[in-house]
Write a protein that holds these residues in place. Structure first.
Motif, PDB file in Angstrom:
ATOM      1  N   GLY A 115      -0.296  -6.250  23.562  1.00 38.31           N
ATOM      2  CA  GLY A 115      -0.256  -5.321  24.680  1.00 38.31           C
ATOM      3  C   GLY A 115      -0.494  -5.966  26.038  1.00 38.31           C
ATOM      4  N   TYR A 116      -1.042  -7.198  26.067  1.00 41.99           N
ATOM      5  CA  TYR A 116      -1.327  -7.881  27.326  1.00 41.99           C
ATOM      6  C   TYR A 116      -0.092  -8.503  27.957  1.00 41.99           C
ATOM      7  N   THR A 117       0.957  -8.659  27.204  1.00 44.23           N
ATOM      8  CA  THR A 117       2.082  -9.456  27.675  1.00 44.23           C
ATOM      9  C   THR A 117       3.409  -8.756  27.406  1.00 44.23           C
ATOM     10  N   GLN A 118       4.401  -9.090  28.186  1.00 47.39           N
ATOM     11  CA  GLN A 118       5.745  -8.569  27.970  1.00 47.39           C
ATOM     12  C   GLN A 118       6.504  -9.407  26.942  1.00 47.39           C
TER      13      GLN A 118
ATOM     14  N   SER B  82      -0.753 -16.848  19.797  1.00 48.79           N
ATOM     15  CA  SER B  82      -1.236 -16.182  21.004  1.00 48.79           C
ATOM     16  C   SER B  82      -2.512 -16.842  21.455  1.00 48.79           C
ATOM     17  N   LYS B  83      -2.631 -17.026  22.745  1.00 49.57           N
ATOM     18  CA  LYS B  83      -3.855 -17.591  23.304  1.00 49.57           C
ATOM     19  C   LYS B  83      -4.708 -16.446  23.832  1.00 49.57           C
ATOM     20  N   GLY B  84      -5.280 -15.683  22.910  1.00 48.33           N
ATOM     21  CA  GLY B  84      -6.185 -14.607  23.290  1.00 48.33           C
ATOM     22  C   GLY B  84      -5.578 -13.597  24.237  1.00 48.33           C
ATOM     23  N   GLY B  85      -4.301 -13.309  24.094  1.00 48.30           N
ATOM     24  CA  GLY B  85      -3.653 -12.347  24.951  1.00 48.30           C
ATOM     25  C   GLY B  85      -3.114 -12.939  26.234  1.00 48.30           C
ATOM     26  N   SER B  86      -3.317 -14.225  26.418  1.00 48.40           N
ATOM     27  CA  SER B  86      -2.789 -14.890  27.603  1.00 48.40           C
ATOM     28  C   SER B  86      -1.272 -14.790  27.596  1.00 48.40           C
TER      29      SER B  86
ATOM     30  N   ASP C  39      -3.232  -6.889  17.881  1.00 49.59           N
ATOM     31  CA  ASP C  39      -2.493  -5.768  18.448  1.00 49.59           C
ATOM     32  C   ASP C  39      -2.753  -5.655  19.954  1.00 49.59           C
ATOM     33  N   ASP C  40      -4.013  -5.875  20.364  1.00 47.67           N
ATOM     34  CA  ASP C  40      -4.349  -5.876  21.791  1.00 47.67           C
ATOM     35  C   ASP C  40      -3.638  -7.015  22.506  1.00 47.67           C
TER      36      ASP C  40
ATOM     37  N   MET D  23      -6.013  -1.479  30.288  1.00 50.82           N
ATOM     38  CA  MET D  23      -6.409  -2.564  29.409  1.00 50.82           C
ATOM     39  C   MET D  23      -6.788  -3.771  30.281  1.00 50.82           C
ATOM     40  N   PRO D  24      -7.952  -4.393  30.028  1.00 47.72           N
ATOM     41  CA  PRO D  24      -8.363  -5.535  30.858  1.00 47.72           C
ATOM     42  C   PRO D  24      -7.468  -6.752  30.618  1.00 47.72           C
ATOM     43  N   LYS D  25      -7.317  -7.537  31.666  1.00 52.51           N
ATOM     44  CA  LYS D  25      -6.534  -8.771  31.578  1.00 52.51           C
ATOM     45  C   LYS D  25      -7.359  -9.859  30.906  1.00 52.51           C
TER      46      LYS D  25
END
Length: 149
Positions: A134-137, A74-78, A130-131, A1-3
């Protein structure tokens, strides 16, 4: 998955410009333009910078739940929470603009039970949530905006 893009990237600069354009269109048309993003409704969240004290407005996707409005912090998966989330933690009483209406609200973080109930509904209206998770713990909080009494 891209960062996700780093906070100082050109992506976030363009995002800031698009936010200002969306806010202007939303206000000029009372939500007819800029009031939806795909299947999701948009509101304008007013908040005051916790450190700067400056007034800010953020167009955000929300989920209506009776009189409450639910937002995803969420800041766009940040891996960091967005500024508006920190600002609402410092000053939870604020206003939102919906289509042609302003409401005074009080912000709070959703309980675990509420999160379990809201998360599938939020992902149904905006699949990237949902993505993002997945970017963060960290567990992305949900913010409930309740009518202010």
């Amino acid at each position: 998955m891209p960062k996700p893009p780093p906070p100082d990237s050109p992506f976030w600069k363009v995002f800031g410009v698009m936010t200002k354009l969306n806010t202007a269109a939303f206000r000029a048309t009372r939500g007819k333009v800029g009031g939806r993003f795909g299947k999701a409704d948009i509101l304008l969240l007013h908040h005051v910078g916790a450190k700067s004290g400056k007034s800010r407005v953020a167009p955000l996707i929300y989920l209506p739940d009776g009189d409450d409005l639910v937002l995803v912090a969420s800041k766009g998966g940040s891996d960091r929470h967005p500024g508006w989330f920190h600002n609402l933690r410092a000053n939870p009483d604020t206003e939102v603009e919906l289509r042609g209406e302003r409401r005074r609200v009080h912000a709070r973080v959703a309980t675990d039970e509420e999160r379990e109930r809201y998360w599938p509904r939020l992902v149904a209206i905006y699949k990237p949530y949902d993505d993002y998770q997945g970017y963060t713990q960290r567990r992305i909080p949900l913010v409930v905006l309740e009518p202010r009494v």
